[in-house]
Design a protein around this motif. Structure first.
Motif, PDB file in Angstrom:
ATOM      1  N   ASN A  13      88.709 -62.916  -6.146  1.00 49.06           N
ATOM      2  CA  ASN A  13      89.984 -62.337  -6.542  1.00 49.06           C
ATOM      3  C   ASN A  13      90.306 -61.272  -5.499  1.00 49.06           C
ATOM      4  O   ASN A  13      89.439 -60.455  -5.162  1.00 49.06           O
ATOM      5  CB  ASN A  13      89.855 -61.736  -7.951  1.00 49.06           C
ATOM      6  N   ARG A  84      89.959 -71.811  -0.106  1.00 44.82           N
ATOM      7  CA  ARG A  84      90.137 -70.388  -0.434  1.00 44.82           C
ATOM      8  C   ARG A  84      88.795 -69.733  -0.728  1.00 44.82           C
ATOM      9  O   ARG A  84      88.522 -68.606  -0.283  1.00 44.82           O
ATOM     10  CB  ARG A  84      91.084 -70.241  -1.635  1.00 44.82           C
ATOM     11  N   LEU A 258      95.645 -68.843  -8.980  1.00 41.59           N
ATOM     12  CA  LEU A 258      94.575 -67.880  -8.724  1.00 41.59           C
ATOM     13  C   LEU A 258      93.627 -67.757  -9.907  1.00 41.59           C
ATOM     14  O   LEU A 258      92.417 -67.948  -9.772  1.00 41.59           O
ATOM     15  CB  LEU A 258      95.189 -66.527  -8.359  1.00 41.59           C
TER      16      LEU A 258
END
Length: 385
Positions: A13, A84, A258
């Motif tokens: 995050n 990611r 996300l």
């Protein structure tokens, strides 16, 4: 003095990673040897008990659903999500110094042999969903150890009645108490009678030069754009962004999926990069024409880089897991009105609003000085123990 054990959140995050980087970097650059404690939970009866923590189960299940659904129906997105994660892992390897991996509770308590002082860092380490681990509340540390909290956040405005006794117990053991939100100061006062120090998030504790170095000189996106950083699944916020695009003529750049899969986001935004590291995240904020976000750290970096921004509530105020209080506290500290908005507001009215960033900088600098004094004095006390 033994090295300090730093307990902090480093999940994939952007906000979590950057606040850990900031506190870790602050300690290191001030000559304080420290390690981020790495802890892996074992699959035992304590993990079974966590199944009754419904907010935690809900959060975890959204991520599992995202990954499984994408694997079955959107394999291209699944691959991008993996890219990611590679970026996050690369950032950790480059900038974080970890302890050995303590596997399970019995190993974790042996960390008392390696550290005299423990610092519990920032982010939502004291959110009620985390109380079951006994990690972020430092209950694994021995009574004779020195404990410091820096900008530790509850993320909520009240503690569930079933957790009050345990919350009081771990707060009473921490010799130097601080939190990053006004709501957190009130919670600590109401539960313990103690006056916790209100301090800035670690991302505001270090000078902007560190962030400039991280983001680099080259722009991640070459053309002009509006940066959309939405964590919540709120279609009205995307509708606002599309209206904002029509009015300004700038393209929308969005980081997507996300914390959960947002199906409506698949058709949202003009540019949707996934190969974005925490350093690239700062670059995206710093070079945007505008920032639209529902994120605490999205708001912080907009302030640091003097970006015209608008922040939305990720949660309804009545939602028990709402973390809106941290954004409200931040904007109150910098005395900003008119940037924490509803998605129904007029774009023309929003564009007329200006931010006095000179005043914002002064307020942040003053807050930073008070926070620096707190952490330096707390570490000095730990050495006198």
């Amino acid at each position: 003095m033994k090295k300090i054990g730093l307990v902090s959140v480093h999940n994939p995050n952007y906000g979590s990673m950057l606040q850990t980087y900031a506190l870790h970097t602050f300690l290191t650059t001030h000559g304080i040897e420290n390690e981020i404690i790495l802890y892996s939970k074992k699959k035992d009866w304590k993990q079974f008990v966590r199944l009754f923590n419904l907010p935690l189960v809900g959060m975890k299940s959204r991520i599992v659903f995202r990954d499984l659904y994408c694997k079955l129906f959107y394999p291209a997105i699944k691959k991008q999500l993996e890219e990611r994660i590679v970026k996050f892992d690369g950032f950790k390897r480059k900038y974080f110094h970890f302890s050995k991996n303590y596997v399970g509770w019995n190993e974790l308590v042996t960390a008392n042999n390696d550290y005299d002082t423990f610092i519990i860092g920032s982010d939502q380490v004291w959110n009620p969903i985390n109380i079951g681990t006994d990690f972020f509340n430092l209950l694994f540390t021995n009574d004779d150890k020195f404990r410091i909290s820096y900008a530790s956040s509850f993320g909520v405005s009240s503690i569930p009645s079933t957790q009050i006794k345990k919350t009081v117990r771990f707060l009473d053991r921490i010799q130097c108490l601080s939190t990053r939100e006004i709501a957190g100061v009130k919670i600590i006062k109401d539960l313990t009678g103690r006056d916790a120090q209100l301090v800035c998030d670690p991302t505001l504790l270090i000078d902007r030069g560190y962030w400039d170095e991280l983001k680099g000189e080259e722009k991640f996106i070459k053309e002009k754009y509006i940066f959309c950083y939405f964590l919540g699944n709120n279609p009205p916020h995307r509708d606002f962004a599309n209206r904002f695009k029509e009015k300004t003529g700038y393209k929308l750049v969005a980081l997507q999926h996300l914390d959960e899969l947002v199906l409506s986001d698949i058709e949202f935004a003009d540019i949707k990069p996934f190969n974005v590291s925490p350093s690239d995240f700062i670059n995206l904020v710093a070079n945007a024409e505008y920032v639209l976000t529902d994120s605490f750290h999205g708001t912080i970096f907009s302030l640091l880089y003097h970006k015209p921004f608008f922040t939305f509530s990720r949660f309804e105020s009545s939602n028990k897991i709402s973390t809106n209080s941290r954004i409200e506290s931040l904007l109150k500290m910098v005395r900003i009105d008119g940037r924490y908005i509803k998605a129904t507001e007029s774009i023309d009215d929003c564009l007329k609003r200006n931010v006095d960033f000179e005043t914002v900088d002064c307020l942040i600098n003053n807050f930073q000085k008070k926070s620096l004094n707190y952490i330096k004095e707390a570490i000095a006390k730990s050495q006198q123990k």
